[in-house]
Design an enzyme around this catalytic site. Structure first.
Site, PDB file in Angstrom:
ATOM      1  N   GLU B  89      33.045  36.728   8.022  1.00 24.23           N
ATOM      2  CA  GLU B  89      32.358  35.711   7.221  1.00 24.23           C
ATOM      3  C   GLU B  89      33.383  34.662   6.818  1.00 24.23           C
ATOM      4  O   GLU B  89      34.397  34.984   6.222  1.00 24.23           O
ATOM      5  CB  GLU B  89      31.715  36.365   5.995  1.00 24.23           C
ATOM      6  CG  GLU B  89      31.118  35.381   4.999  1.00 24.23           C
ATOM      7  CD  GLU B  89      30.127  34.408   5.618  1.00 24.23           C
ATOM      8  OE1 GLU B  89      29.125  34.847   6.189  1.00 24.23           O
ATOM      9  OE2 GLU B  89      30.387  33.177   5.543  1.00 24.23           O
ATOM     10  N   GLY B 102      14.498  32.705  -0.306  1.00 23.30           N
ATOM     11  CA  GLY B 102      13.456  33.008  -1.285  1.00 23.30           C
ATOM     12  C   GLY B 102      12.841  34.405  -1.199  1.00 23.30           C
ATOM     13  O   GLY B 102      11.953  34.727  -1.986  1.00 23.30           O
ATOM     14  N   GLY B 103      13.286  35.214  -0.252  1.00 22.77           N
ATOM     15  CA  GLY B 103      12.825  36.605  -0.204  1.00 22.77           C
ATOM     16  C   GLY B 103      11.399  36.795   0.272  1.00 22.77           C
ATOM     17  O   GLY B 103      10.760  37.799  -0.036  1.00 22.77           O
ATOM     18  N   ARG B 349       4.761  22.282   7.084  1.00 24.46           N
ATOM     19  CA  ARG B 349       5.916  21.587   6.514  1.00 24.46           C
ATOM     20  C   ARG B 349       6.196  20.252   7.179  1.00 24.46           C
ATOM     21  O   ARG B 349       6.513  19.275   6.524  1.00 24.46           O
ATOM     22  CB  ARG B 349       7.150  22.483   6.629  1.00 24.46           C
ATOM     23  CG  ARG B 349       7.081  23.652   5.693  1.00 24.46           C
ATOM     24  CD  ARG B 349       8.256  24.582   5.852  1.00 24.46           C
ATOM     25  NE  ARG B 349       8.143  25.648   4.862  1.00 24.46           N
ATOM     26  CZ  ARG B 349       8.904  26.725   4.840  1.00 24.46           C
ATOM     27  NH1 ARG B 349       9.838  26.892   5.758  1.00 24.46           N
ATOM     28  NH2 ARG B 349       8.745  27.626   3.903  1.00 24.46           N
ATOM     29  N   ILE B 506      13.059  35.445   8.079  1.00 22.77           N
ATOM     30  CA  ILE B 506      13.539  36.800   7.759  1.00 22.77           C
ATOM     31  C   ILE B 506      13.077  37.744   8.865  1.00 22.77           C
ATOM     32  O   ILE B 506      13.835  38.584   9.349  1.00 22.77           O
ATOM     33  CB  ILE B 506      13.018  37.270   6.381  1.00 22.77           C
ATOM     34  CG1 ILE B 506      13.528  36.331   5.288  1.00 22.77           C
ATOM     35  CG2 ILE B 506      13.441  38.707   6.108  1.00 22.77           C
ATOM     36  CD1 ILE B 506      13.201  36.785   3.870  1.00 22.77           C
TER      37      ILE B 506
HETATM   38  C1  LIG Z   1      17.174  28.145   0.215  1.00 26.81           C
HETATM   39  C2  LIG Z   1      16.520  28.796   1.373  1.00 26.81           C
HETATM   40  C3  LIG Z   1      15.389  29.581   1.192  1.00 26.81           C
HETATM   41  C4  LIG Z   1      14.790  30.203   2.281  1.00 26.81           C
HETATM   42  N1  LIG Z   1      13.705  30.997   2.073  1.00 26.81           N
HETATM   43  C5  LIG Z   1      13.184  31.673   3.120  1.00 26.81           C
HETATM   44  C6  LIG Z   1      12.154  32.625   2.916  1.00 26.81           C
HETATM   45  O1  LIG Z   1      11.720  32.882   1.790  1.00 26.81           O
HETATM   46  N2  LIG Z   1      11.666  33.287   4.006  1.00 26.81           N
HETATM   47  C7  LIG Z   1      12.166  33.086   5.268  1.00 26.81           C
HETATM   48  O2  LIG Z   1      11.700  33.741   6.192  1.00 26.81           O
HETATM   49  N3  LIG Z   1      13.155  32.193   5.473  1.00 26.81           N
HETATM   50  C8  LIG Z   1      13.677  31.490   4.446  1.00 26.81           C
HETATM   51  N4  LIG Z   1      14.721  30.633   4.660  1.00 26.81           N
HETATM   52  C9  LIG Z   1      15.364  30.598   5.978  1.00 26.81           C
HETATM   53  C10 LIG Z   1      16.295  31.797   6.120  1.00 26.81           C
HETATM   54  O3  LIG Z   1      16.842  32.131   4.881  1.00 26.81           O
HETATM   55  C11 LIG Z   1      17.447  31.560   7.076  1.00 26.81           C
HETATM   56  O4  LIG Z   1      16.943  31.075   8.270  1.00 26.81           O
HETATM   57  C12 LIG Z   1      18.185  32.883   7.318  1.00 26.81           C
HETATM   58  O5  LIG Z   1      18.780  33.310   6.119  1.00 26.81           O
HETATM   59  C13 LIG Z   1      19.232  32.776   8.402  1.00 26.81           C
HETATM   60  O6  LIG Z   1      19.889  34.008   8.491  1.00 26.81           O
HETATM   61  P1  LIG Z   1      21.092  34.206   9.471  1.00 26.81           P
HETATM   62  O7  LIG Z   1      21.535  35.605   9.324  1.00 26.81           O
HETATM   63  O8  LIG Z   1      20.734  33.722  10.811  1.00 26.81           O
HETATM   64  O9  LIG Z   1      22.192  33.182   8.918  1.00 26.81           O
HETATM   65  P2  LIG Z   1      22.869  33.055   7.468  1.00 26.81           P
HETATM   66  O10 LIG Z   1      22.214  33.927   6.479  1.00 26.81           O
HETATM   67  O11 LIG Z   1      22.994  31.626   7.147  1.00 26.81           O
HETATM   68  O12 LIG Z   1      24.301  33.662   7.733  1.00 26.81           O
HETATM   69  C14 LIG Z   1      25.199  33.055   8.612  1.00 26.81           C
HETATM   70  C15 LIG Z   1      26.590  33.256   8.080  1.00 26.81           C
HETATM   71  O13 LIG Z   1      27.535  32.941   9.088  1.00 26.81           O
HETATM   72  C16 LIG Z   1      28.628  32.307   8.486  1.00 26.81           C
HETATM   73  N5  LIG Z   1      29.325  31.533   9.522  1.00 26.81           N
HETATM   74  C17 LIG Z   1      28.919  30.398  10.118  1.00 26.81           C
HETATM   75  N6  LIG Z   1      29.824  29.983  11.017  1.00 26.81           N
HETATM   76  C18 LIG Z   1      30.837  30.883  10.983  1.00 26.81           C
HETATM   77  C19 LIG Z   1      32.090  30.982  11.668  1.00 26.81           C
HETATM   78  N7  LIG Z   1      32.479  30.076  12.544  1.00 26.81           N
HETATM   79  N8  LIG Z   1      32.888  32.023  11.386  1.00 26.81           N
HETATM   80  C20 LIG Z   1      32.517  32.961  10.457  1.00 26.81           C
HETATM   81  N9  LIG Z   1      31.359  32.905   9.787  1.00 26.81           N
HETATM   82  C21 LIG Z   1      30.527  31.876  10.034  1.00 26.81           C
HETATM   83  C22 LIG Z   1      28.018  31.459   7.409  1.00 26.81           C
HETATM   84  O14 LIG Z   1      28.962  31.134   6.412  1.00 26.81           O
HETATM   85  C23 LIG Z   1      26.905  32.355   6.900  1.00 26.81           C
HETATM   86  O15 LIG Z   1      27.310  33.148   5.812  1.00 26.81           O
HETATM   87  C24 LIG Z   1      15.319  29.999   3.578  1.00 26.81           C
HETATM   88  C25 LIG Z   1      16.449  29.210   3.750  1.00 26.81           C
HETATM   89  C26 LIG Z   1      17.054  28.611   2.664  1.00 26.81           C
HETATM   90  C27 LIG Z   1      18.277  27.770   2.881  1.00 26.81           C
END
Ligand SMILES: Cc1cc2nc3c(=O)[nH]c(=O)nc-3n(C[C@H](O)[C@H](O)[C@H](O)COP(=O)(O)OP(=O)(O)OC[C@H]3O[C@@H](n4cnc5c(N)ncnc54)[C@H](O)[C@@H]3O)c2cc1C
Lengths: 163, 525
Positions: B89, B102-103, B349, B506
């Site tokens: 990370e 937002g869960g 949206r 999610i």
């Molecule tokens: C405020 C908000 C509310 C949301 N609410 C909802 C919801 O209620 N329901 C829903 O279904 N979706 C929701 N979404 C969308 C959803 O949360 C995201 O699409 C999802 O969390 C993405 O998960 P992920 O594991 O792919 O990436 P992330 O959870 O973003 O994790 C990726 C991680 O990789 C790290 N990273 C990036 N590049 C590198 C690198 N080069 N080296 C090391 N680490 C790196 C980042 O720092 C980050 O911590 C919401 C999004 C936001 C922003």
């Protein structure tokens, strides 16, 4: 590299000292007095004058760097960077494990701030619904610059005693 | 984000001569990508000689980049498959967008739906997502995701995730199927999953940024170059290290809605005037690292904007819940200049955000639309959100519609006429103006009135790399998997087409993260 810095440090210190001394118009006998002050046996005591010199040195060397008041003692007049920076030169980031040694674990911190957060109707900054207890101390608490609350990226509140 | 991390990375001052050499090689690699050379030459580590010069500092079966939903779910499954696992990370904190999410988790055929007698099916969920995505979704992935939601939901229960005892119906979903975590936060999921993964022996390393992917002579993943001790966003911080990978690299680096340089390159209007709901680390370098080894991009300029956001707070904040559970279903949104509604407040949206973004003055400056509801309309808004939104001035309360109009600079008479028309629609149960479904007989009649200013924020990156249903990343020249490279979560493009349906990320991240973890973890090196 590290070694060079280590050797250079006293030099900077001395240079800063001379600057201070001449700025204050103190008599030339002052340096020897200062040398006594930083003698090993007294190292653990806090010396306002040594601290002032350290601040000056830090400003010259590192730019506008601050030091938290409550850390003056820990900082031991600038000869103990490793207490936070892990025995490396102070350009390496501080390690959270060192905060924990004095302040207690993340859970201890969470307990400490729970009551006050509740009183102010704010989330407990050390136990949040987004990160649990897992946010490293130095994410928000900065030593040598202004601290910044991670929560503030999205939320408008701040904590009165946060520094 | 003020600086673009990637461009700075090229000028990285070096800690040692060895690193200097490696950085030069990285730059050479980047230059090669620019002229679209064949896959082999893409990574500096890919050519025989360069690969020989990499001295590996550490070795792992599986390296996972990113600690959000996808990365955490992958870590658990890879551990269960018997691999040793490290999760990298780059930020000091874990969880990325997942932590601040937002869960809300869409599940087809959940236990709770059955108990409550809600009829749902995988096909219905696919149809809903396809409709939102304008039919451009990759249906093979969509099917795997929707089929996997019920078991992904059970999987979260296993790790102690707690949900409300009701199933919500989000905009664009034809039935109630959204599970809501207790504290309305993705942290409710990603924290227990991380703890679970740690308990299983996965190692989580923060402040460690993936710099590039190293391929061997065959073009298979051999390892990664990372920056240990990275202090976001300082691209000069830390030291470069090389990790050799025995089984698989799983890219779960998330979306890139905060990457201004990337965003503006794709869509110039998504500039500084448009904020983002994402965490600050939502930048594109993980995606780029995959492109640099010839991964196939999909929909790379497709961003989703959240129509429920407010310019009066940073990031996600309180506005989305306030509007989504309050003003949008039980109130109206008006153009502040005319006092009139301009869109179905419950449309998807994209429709809503596009309509809002058009509200600009002659100089092109935003004229923020205003949402309005009564106290009765706030019944579904979580108490803490409502209180906080009012306390911090994101939402406001007025004793009369006159006061509301005056404060927001809305012409009073047209606004009153609009409200009268809306109340008639509520009475009838049919919104003839914009076709909003009228869910309850909640009129805009009695004060106090509540309002909020709105402006869309970049919320989700639909684009990313192309994967197959085993979560293997496909090579854009050959169409075959890049051996040893997996991806899951928001950094993948395809499942959501042109517009993601709320609460489906999610679902996507957990299902595909688990699949990636299982397949990478059990891959024979
Ligand atoms: C405020 C908000 C509310 C949301 N609410 C909802 C919801 O209620 N329901 C829903 O279904 N979706 C929701 N979404 C969308 C959803 O949360 C995201 O699409 C999802 O969390 C993405 O998960 P992920 O594991 O792919 O990436 P992330 O959870 O973003 O994790 C990726 C991680 O990789 C790290 N990273 C990036 N590049 C590198 C690198 N080069 N080296 C090391 N680490 C790196 C980042 O720092 C980050 O911590 C919401 C999004 C936001 C922003």
């Amino acid at each position: 590299m590290k070694r060079i810095i280590r050797y250079l440090t006293p030099l900077f210190f001395l240079a800063a000292l001379v600057t201070t001394v001449s700025a204050l118009g103190v008599s030339p006998s002052a340096p020897s007095q200062a040398a006594e002050e930083s003698a090993p046996k007294e190292e653990l005591a806090y010396h306002p004058s040594a601290q002032a010199r350290l601040n000056m040195w830090m400003q010259q060397k590192l730019g506008e760097r601050t030091l938290k008041k409550y850390h003056y003692k820990v900082h031991q007049n600038g000869v103990s960077c490793e207490l936070c920076h892990n025995g490396q030169n102070p350009t390496a980031p501080a390690d959270d494990a060192n905060c924990i040694r004095c302040h207690g674990s993340a859970s201890d911190m969470a307990k400490l701030t729970e009551e006050r957060a509740k009183e102010n109707d704010l989330p407990n900054p050390h136990l949040t619904k987004h990160f649990g207890e897992d946010v490293p101390c130095t994410t928000c608490h900065k030593e040598h610059k202004k601290s910044e609350l991670l929560c503030a990226n999205c939320h408008k509140y701040t904590y009165e005693k946060f520094q | 984000m003020k600086r673009d991390p990637r461009r700075k990375a090229a000028n990285t001052p070096t800690k040692s001569r060895r690193d200097a050499l490696k950085n030069m090689m990285a730059m050479a690699g980047a230059a090669v990508v620019g002229v679209a050379a064949p896959a082999r030459a893409m990574s500096p580590g890919a050519s025989g000689s360069a690969s020989g010069s990499v001295s590996w500092d550490r070795e792992f079966d599986v390296v996972i980049v990113g600690s959000g939903f996808a990365g955490s779910a992958a870590a658990i499954e890879a551990r269960r498959a018997g691999a040793d696992v490290i999760v990298l990370e780059k930020m000091p904190y874990f969880g990325g967008n997942s932590a601040i999410n937002g869960g809300a988790f869409a599940v087809a055929n959940s236990r709770l739906q059955a108990t409550l007698g809600i009829k749902d099916s995988v096909d219905t969920m696919i149809a809903d997502m396809l409709k939102a995505g304008r039919g451009t979704n990759h249906v093979d992935l969509l099917r795997v995701i929707c089929e996997g939601t019920a078991s992904a939901y059970e999987f979260t229960l296993e790790y102690g995730v707690k949900y409300l005892d009701k199933v919500l119906q989000f905009g664009g979903h034809s039935v109630p199927r959204t599970m809501q975590t207790r504290n309305y936060s993705g942290g409710d999921i990603v924290v227990p999953l991380r703890q679970g993964a740690k308990k299983l022996g996965a190692f989580f390393k923060n402040k460690c940024k993936l710099e590039r992917i190293v391929l061997n002579v065959q073009g298979d993943v051999e390892g990664v170059a990372v920056r240990e001790g990275y202090a976001f966003p300082d691209e000069n911080s830390g030291v470069i290290r090389h990790y050799r990978i025995r089984r698989g690299l799983i890219m779960c680096s998330g979306g890139f809605s905060r990457d201004l340089f990337y965003r503006k390159s794709q869509i110039p209007t998504l500039d500084e005037s448009v904020d983002s709901t994402n965490h600050l680390g939502a930048t594109a370098e993980g995606f780029h690292a995959m492109l640099a080894v010839n991964a196939m991009p999909v929909n790379s300029s497709s961003f989703q904007l959240g129509p429920w956001a407010s310019p009066d707070e940073g990031g996600f904040g309180y506005a989305p819940q306030f509007n989504q559970q309050g003003t949008f279903p039980y109130g109206i949104m008006v153009d502040a200049r005319t006092g009139k509604r301009f869109v179905n407040e419950m449309a998807d949206r994209k429709t809503r955000a596009d309509a809002e973004l058009k509200l600009r003055d002659a100089q092109g400056k935003p004229v923020y639309p205003v949402t309005i509801c009564t106290t009765a309309g706030t019944k579904d808004i979580p108490d803490t959100t409502l209180k906080a939104a009012l306390r911090f001035g994101v939402a406001r309360k007025y004793e009369s519609i006159e006061a509301l109009a005056e404060h927001n600079n809305i012409p009073l008479e047209p606004l009153k006429e609009q409200i009268a028309r809306y109340n008639k629609a509520v009475e009838k149960g049919v919104d003839e103006e914009f076709g909003k479904p009228i869910r309850a007989k909640i009129f805009l009649d009695k004060p106090p009135f509540l309002s909020m200013r709105c402006w869309p924020k970049v919320h989700f990156a639909q684009g990313g790399v192309r994967i197959n249903t085993r979560a293997e990343v496909l090579n854009m020249s050959t169409g075959k998997p890049i051996a040893g490279l997996f991806a899951a979560g928001e950094v993948v493009g395809g499942p959501h087409g042109e517009s993601r349906l709320g609460s489906c990320s999610i679902a996507d991240c957990l299902v595909m993260g688990r699949i990636a973890g299982r397949n990478a973890g059990s891959r024979s090196a």
